[in-house]
Write a protein that holds these residues in place. Structure first.
Motif, mmCIF file in Angstrom:
data_model
loop_
_atom_site.group_PDB
_atom_site.id
_atom_site.type_symbol
_atom_site.label_atom_id
_atom_site.label_comp_id
_atom_site.label_asym_id
_atom_site.label_seq_id
_atom_site.Cartn_x
_atom_site.Cartn_y
_atom_site.Cartn_z
ATOM 1 N N SER A 1 29.190 47.206 32.287
ATOM 2 C CA SER A 1 30.334 47.824 31.629
ATOM 3 C C SER A 1 31.405 48.225 32.638
ATOM 4 O O SER A 1 32.597 48.037 32.403
ATOM 5 C CB SER A 1 29.884 49.055 30.838
ATOM 6 N N ILE A 2 30.993 48.765 33.754
ATOM 7 C CA ILE A 2 31.944 49.176 34.798
ATOM 8 C C ILE A 2 32.704 47.966 35.317
ATOM 9 O O ILE A 2 33.921 48.007 35.492
ATOM 10 C CB ILE A 2 31.208 49.932 35.923
ATOM 11 N N ILE A 3 32.004 46.865 35.527
ATOM 12 C CA ILE A 3 32.650 45.640 36.015
ATOM 13 C C ILE A 3 33.586 45.082 34.948
ATOM 14 O O ILE A 3 34.747 44.790 35.230
ATOM 15 C CB ILE A 3 31.600 44.594 36.437
ATOM 16 N N ASN A 4 33.095 44.930 33.740
ATOM 17 C CA ASN A 4 33.903 44.320 32.682
ATOM 18 C C ASN A 4 35.140 45.129 32.321
ATOM 19 O O ASN A 4 36.141 44.583 31.882
ATOM 20 C CB ASN A 4 33.060 44.061 31.440
ATOM 21 N N ASN A 5 35.085 46.434 32.517
ATOM 22 C CA ASN A 5 36.224 47.288 32.210
ATOM 23 C C ASN A 5 37.007 47.662 33.464
ATOM 24 O O ASN A 5 37.916 48.487 33.400
ATOM 25 C CB ASN A 5 35.761 48.546 31.471
ATOM 26 N N SER A 6 36.640 47.082 34.593
ATOM 27 C CA SER A 6 37.324 47.292 35.858
ATOM 28 C C SER A 6 37.528 48.778 36.157
ATOM 29 O O SER A 6 38.604 49.203 36.539
ATOM 30 C CB SER A 6 38.665 46.549 35.859
ATOM 31 N N ARG A 7 36.448 49.555 35.970
ATOM 32 C CA ARG A 7 36.510 50.993 36.235
ATOM 33 C C ARG A 7 36.137 51.285 37.678
ATOM 34 O O ARG A 7 35.262 50.657 38.253
ATOM 35 C CB ARG A 7 35.578 51.745 35.302
ATOM 36 N N GLU A 8 36.792 52.271 38.244
ATOM 37 C CA GLU A 8 36.523 52.688 39.610
ATOM 38 C C GLU A 8 35.344 53.665 39.599
ATOM 39 O O GLU A 8 35.289 54.566 38.771
ATOM 40 C CB GLU A 8 37.780 53.387 40.150
ATOM 41 N N VAL B 1 37.067 39.793 42.420
ATOM 42 C CA VAL B 1 37.618 40.558 43.530
ATOM 43 C C VAL B 1 37.044 41.968 43.458
ATOM 44 O O VAL B 1 36.830 42.502 42.370
ATOM 45 C CB VAL B 1 39.160 40.596 43.429
ATOM 46 N N TYR B 2 36.781 42.555 44.607
ATOM 47 C CA TYR B 2 36.361 43.952 44.664
ATOM 48 C C TYR B 2 37.403 44.699 45.487
ATOM 49 O O TYR B 2 37.951 44.187 46.457
ATOM 50 C CB TYR B 2 34.952 44.097 45.255
ATOM 51 N N ILE B 3 37.701 45.904 45.055
ATOM 52 C CA ILE B 3 38.720 46.724 45.702
ATOM 53 C C ILE B 3 38.036 48.000 46.173
ATOM 54 O O ILE B 3 37.575 48.809 45.358
ATOM 55 C CB ILE B 3 39.870 47.046 44.722
ATOM 56 N N LYS C 1 37.173 35.921 35.454
ATOM 57 C CA LYS C 1 37.307 35.522 34.045
ATOM 58 C C LYS C 1 38.058 36.555 33.210
ATOM 59 O O LYS C 1 38.582 36.233 32.157
ATOM 60 C CB LYS C 1 35.938 35.219 33.431
ATOM 61 N N LYS C 2 38.130 37.796 33.659
ATOM 62 C CA LYS C 2 38.852 38.838 32.921
ATOM 63 C C LYS C 2 40.293 38.991 33.424
ATOM 64 O O LYS C 2 41.027 39.840 32.951
ATOM 65 C CB LYS C 2 38.138 40.182 33.064
ATOM 66 N N SER C 3 40.676 38.189 34.402
ATOM 67 C CA SER C 3 42.020 38.295 34.966
ATOM 68 C C SER C 3 42.920 37.199 34.391
ATOM 69 O O SER C 3 42.456 36.300 33.706
ATOM 70 C CB SER C 3 41.963 38.166 36.490
ATOM 71 N N ARG C 4 44.172 37.268 34.729
ATOM 72 C CA ARG C 4 45.117 36.238 34.281
ATOM 73 C C ARG C 4 45.250 35.127 35.318
ATOM 74 O O ARG C 4 46.067 34.232 35.169
ATOM 75 C CB ARG C 4 46.482 36.870 33.994
ATOM 76 N N ASN D 1 42.330 31.236 39.962
ATOM 77 C CA ASN D 1 41.413 31.107 41.099
ATOM 78 C C ASN D 1 41.330 32.415 41.875
ATOM 79 O O ASN D 1 42.205 33.285 41.768
ATOM 80 C CB ASN D 1 41.822 29.938 42.012
ATOM 81 N N LEU D 2 40.264 32.535 42.656
ATOM 82 C CA LEU D 2 40.011 33.757 43.418
ATOM 83 C C LEU D 2 41.073 34.027 44.476
ATOM 84 O O LEU D 2 41.419 35.184 44.727
ATOM 85 C CB LEU D 2 38.631 33.680 44.085
ATOM 86 N N ASN D 3 41.585 32.975 45.106
ATOM 87 C CA ASN D 3 42.578 33.162 46.164
ATOM 88 C C ASN D 3 43.820 33.876 45.641
ATOM 89 O O ASN D 3 44.313 34.825 46.263
ATOM 90 C CB ASN D 3 42.962 31.821 46.799
ATOM 91 N N ASP D 4 44.332 33.426 44.505
ATOM 92 C CA ASP D 4 45.526 34.060 43.932
ATOM 93 C C ASP D 4 45.228 35.496 43.499
ATOM 94 O O ASP D 4 46.060 36.392 43.693
ATOM 95 C CB ASP D 4 46.045 33.255 42.742
ATOM 96 N N LEU D 5 44.067 35.706 42.910
ATOM 97 C CA LEU D 5 43.671 37.048 42.479
ATOM 98 C C LEU D 5 43.576 37.989 43.672
ATOM 99 O O LEU D 5 44.104 39.108 43.649
ATOM 100 C CB LEU D 5 42.335 36.976 41.740
#
Length: 172
Positions: free
Chosen positions: A51-58, A87-89, A140-143, A146-150
């Motif tokens: 859930s944390i990953i899919n909702n991009s929660r910190e 991507v991980y931030i 897959k949840k981004s617009r 590819n990973l490089n652009d993300l």
């Protein structure tokens, strides 16, 4: 067992004796209690790593590491089921710095930064006691396609090259 049977009989007799408004109030209160319990269960389940990953929660790194290291059947990491491209931030709140990375297995790769197998400067600051959080953005949840652009997008967004841990603008 007899106590339970006796209690059940007493409850049955009590509800059978109720009528009209009393019965309605008791049923309404019972329904509210059931809904509150269901909401609590959903809230607990939504704190899963998936859930944390899919909702991009910190989340805090300590919470991430606990979730990452949970094991399931055959002593396998449960996080392997949600580990995918993205991507991980990593955010160092103590120094207001970011590190953005990409990986085909972003959960495993992010874990490396806090076990001494990733960015050395991130690990040194973490080991020193700086306060970190981490956030995941699945491809897959981004617009992005590819990973490089993300990755480049987030490096630029968080100024992770000039004011962070990143040393390049991202992969090309």
């Amino acid at each position: 067992m007899r106590h339970i049977q006796h209690l059940w009989k007493e409850l049955h007799l009590y509800f059978a004796s109720l009528s009209g408004m009393r019965l309605f109030i008791i049923l309404a209160v019972t329904a509210v209690i059931i809904l509150l319990l269901a909401a609590s269960i959903i809230s607990i389940c939504s704190n899963s790593l998936k859930s944390i990953i899919n909702n991009s929660r910190e989340i805090s790194v300590n919470k991430f590491l606990r979730m990452r290291n949970r094991k399931g059947k055959k002593n396998r990491l449960l996080s392997n089921k949600v580990d995918g491209p993205g991507v991980y931030i990593i955010h160092n709140h103590s120094q207001r710095m970011y590190y953005v990375g990409q990986a085909q297995h972003m959960v495993s790769r992010a874990n490396n930064h806090f076990t001494g197998k990733g960015n050395g400067r991130v690990y040194a600051d973490y080991d020193h006691g700086d306060r970190f959080t981490i956030r995941f953005v699945p491809l897959k949840k981004s617009r992005f396609k590819n990973l490089n652009d993300l990755e480049r997008y987030y490096i630029k967004k968080y100024d992770a090259l000039e004011m962070g841990y990143n040393r390049t603008k991202g992969n090309k």
